[in-house]
Structures are given as structure tokens and as C-alpha cells.
Design a protein around this motif. Structure first.
Motif, mmCIF file in Angstrom:
data_model
loop_
_atom_site.group_PDB
_atom_site.id
_atom_site.type_symbol
_atom_site.label_atom_id
_atom_site.label_comp_id
_atom_site.label_asym_id
_atom_site.label_seq_id
_atom_site.Cartn_x
_atom_site.Cartn_y
_atom_site.Cartn_z
ATOM 1 N N ARG A 1 1.616 -3.095 6.822
ATOM 2 C CA ARG A 1 0.377 -2.626 6.476
ATOM 3 C C ARG A 1 -0.503 -2.765 7.665
ATOM 4 N NH1 ARG A 1 -3.066 -3.667 3.155
ATOM 5 N NH2 ARG A 1 -2.726 -5.739 2.371
ATOM 6 N N PHE B 1 -2.251 -0.011 9.661
ATOM 7 C CA PHE B 1 -3.887 0.067 9.677
ATOM 8 C C PHE B 1 -4.386 -0.017 10.949
ATOM 9 C CE2 PHE B 1 -7.882 -2.195 9.968
ATOM 10 C CZ PHE B 1 -8.475 -1.695 8.838
ATOM 11 N N ARG C 1 -7.547 6.014 7.103
ATOM 12 C CA ARG C 1 -6.915 4.718 6.148
ATOM 13 C C ARG C 1 -5.494 5.316 5.460
ATOM 14 N NH1 ARG C 1 -9.681 2.829 1.841
ATOM 15 N NH2 ARG C 1 -10.504 4.856 1.689
ATOM 16 N N GLY C 2 -4.736 4.502 4.861
ATOM 17 C CA GLY C 2 -3.469 4.862 4.133
ATOM 18 C C GLY C 2 -3.681 5.899 3.075
ATOM 19 N N TYR C 3 -4.694 5.789 2.241
ATOM 20 C CA TYR C 3 -4.857 6.927 1.301
ATOM 21 C C TYR C 3 -5.291 8.169 1.806
ATOM 22 C CZ TYR C 3 -5.155 3.462 -2.490
ATOM 23 O OH TYR C 3 -5.150 2.477 -3.582
ATOM 24 N N HIS C 4 -5.739 8.138 3.051
ATOM 25 C CA HIS C 4 -5.944 9.412 3.509
ATOM 26 C C HIS C 4 -4.720 10.180 3.988
ATOM 27 C CE1 HIS C 4 -10.267 7.805 4.953
ATOM 28 N NE2 HIS C 4 -10.024 7.869 3.645
ATOM 29 N N ALA D 1 -6.554 3.175 12.431
ATOM 30 C CA ALA D 1 -7.969 2.961 12.878
ATOM 31 C C ALA D 1 -8.237 3.696 14.234
ATOM 32 C CB ALA D 1 -8.103 1.401 13.185
#
Lengths: 146, 146
Positions: free
Chosen positions: A24, A28, A37-40, A32
DNA sequence: CTATAAGTGTTGGTGCCACCAACATCGCAT
DNA sequence: ATGCGATGTTGGTGGCACCAACACTTATAG
């Protein structure tokens, strides 16, 4: 580094959750650089692969809670990488669509992620990487089917 | 269940972080029966394996931040499973010690965790489990040494 | 020996990810 | 038509990982 209790290092649950921490972090840091972010990424990936979808659909496909999809889509709209329009065939549903900018952003994130995979599995041979991926896939599938 | 984008399912970082979600859930549910959390087990394990230690030492061995060790030790003291006394040889340092109740609690958690490992890797043969554990260990070690 | 650096415990705060409850609203099946 | 399930949204919780700052202690360098 200090020594870790053997009780921990021997347990698959420890290895998986600890390695997930590193994974992660790598993801991340990579994202960045793209302001994401991950959800995106999950949502953009689902839109690109299956086409426009409702938020509930996105949530189910990406393993993201409905309420978190709201926040993520808000941010994606703000960045101009997706469009959110009311579904004409359905009063309540929204239709989320990938924009051209979104496609480009997805490609950028894909490249970043490819590099991350390489960093993550660095000490493993190509064959071991494949074995690990296969085993992880089998276990994960088992915990999602029932 | 809905279909997951292939872009995700193919990536080791996805497999690891998603499987970690399931692993953490299994561990959490198991520990909930004993009124404990992940940080508690790590600390008890380190104390049992290496004997009494300072909080900073515990943090380094368990991969827990100093500040989070404070909270966890507070709770462990409250539960009576560890003692916290000032280190006589050192003005600032504390000495954290496992109590008999703590040893018993650790054994209980060990049993719970063994069951969790079995549930987690259920679809894998004994040989595959060993392979997976070995590969995960190699990768994790690589990300902790440098 | 003294100035400086490094280590320790503590407080307080941040962020990601996962999750839940409740609500208003809408479509669908009976 | 009525009730049931799905949808979007708000607001909140919790675990884990992490950071900054502070007061204080020990160790180290000069």
C-alpha cells in the motif's frame, strides 16, 4: 532492524498483512505523483473495462462501499476524469462515464503500477512471481465466492 | 458477486492488499472473542519471546509506532496481562513485563490464530501453503532489511 | 568536562481503507 | 396498490500506520 517474534513471522496472516502495508505504501507513493488514491484507480479501471456504470455497480465491482464511492466520484468529477449524469432510464441512478482525460490518467496510473509490481516482487524470479500470483489468486477467489 | 476488473485481479499488489483485508477480518473476529486487538497480540508475543522490554524496543520488534505502543500497553495493563514499571537503570525508560494472566491470554490467542490460518489458506494443499509462506517471507524480508 | 546528539515516553493529530446505520427516493414484483 | 429491494447521500466508527512536538534522559564528540 530489530528481530521480529517468530510467532508472527511464521503466520501467513502476518506475512500477508505486513506485506500489504509495504504494498500500500508503494502504491500510495506512486499514485501521489499523479494526485490520486487507490479508490480512484479502482473506479477508473472498472469504468474502462466495463463501460459507464452506476455508483452501486462500481462499488460492487471494486469492493468499495456505496458511501465511499460517492466521495471518490466527487473527487474524480472535480478532477475532470469522469462525468456523473442522472440515468435517463432511472430516476435515482447515476451514470458515471470515463472522460478522455480519465483514460489518459488511467494509462499513467497503469504505468506507475507496473513499476510498483516490479519493486514489490523484486527478490523473486519470474517463475516465483507467477507462482505467488497464482496462489494468492486462488486464496482470494475462495474468500470472495461464498 | 460482481466481476472485478482484470486490471486489478492480475496485479500482485491488488491480490496482497485485498487478501489482507480478509485476513485482518478473520484475525479481528477471532481476537474479538478474547477482547483483544492485533497490536495486543504482537506485544504479548514479543514479551514472551524476548522477555521484558522497553516500549521503544517493543515498537521496533512489532512494527508498531512508539505512540501506539503507549495506548496498547495502557490497555494491556488495564487488562492485567502486562506490568509497566520504571526501569531502575534508566530514568526515562519503562520495563514492560508479561504477567501470568498475560501468558494465558497469549496461549488463547495462539489457538485462535491457528484456526485463522487454517480458514485463511483453506483452498490450498499443505505443499502450496508452504510454498506461499516461503515466497511471502522472502518478499517481506526484502522490504524490511534495507 | 561540556556541548551536542540520540533515545524515550507521551500527547495529539492525520490519512487510508473498510464498514455501518439511517434517510429519502425510485423501480419492480406480487 | 403496496410493500420490497435498490440507489444515492450524509455522517459516523474503528483499526492500522504514521508524523510532529515536547520534556526529559543517556550517550557521544570535541
Amino acid at each position: 532492524m530489530d528481530e521480529i517474534p517468530e510467532r508472527l513471522t511464521v503466520k501467513p496472516s502476518w506475512l500477508i498483512t505486513q506485506l500489504a502495508v509495504h504494498a500500500r505504501r508503494l502504491v500510495f507513493d506512486g499514485f501521489a505523483a499523479a494526485g490520486a488514491r487507490g479508490y480512484h484507480y479502482r473506479i477508473l479501471a472498472a469504468l474502462h473495462e466495463f463501460g459507464p456504470a452506476s455508483q452501486a455497480e462500481l462499488g460492487r465491482r471494486c469492493r468499495v462501499d456505496r458511501s465511499d464511492v460517492v466521495t471518490a466520484v466527487n473527487q474524480l468529477v472535480e478532477q475532470g476524469v469522469v462525468d456523473r449524469t442522472p440515468d435517463p432510464d432511472h430516476g435515482r441512478r447515476n451514470k458515471v462515464t470515463l472522460t478522455p482525460d480519465g483514460v489518459q490518467q488511467l494509462r499513467r496510473m497503469d504505468q506507475l503500477l507496473d513499476q510498483v509490481q516490479d519493486d514489490l516482487l523484486e527478490p523473486l524470479s519470474a517463475e516465483d512471481r507467477q507462482t505467488l500470483t497464482r496462489l494468492l489468486g486462488r486464496v482470494l477467489a475462495h474468500h470472495e465466492s461464498p
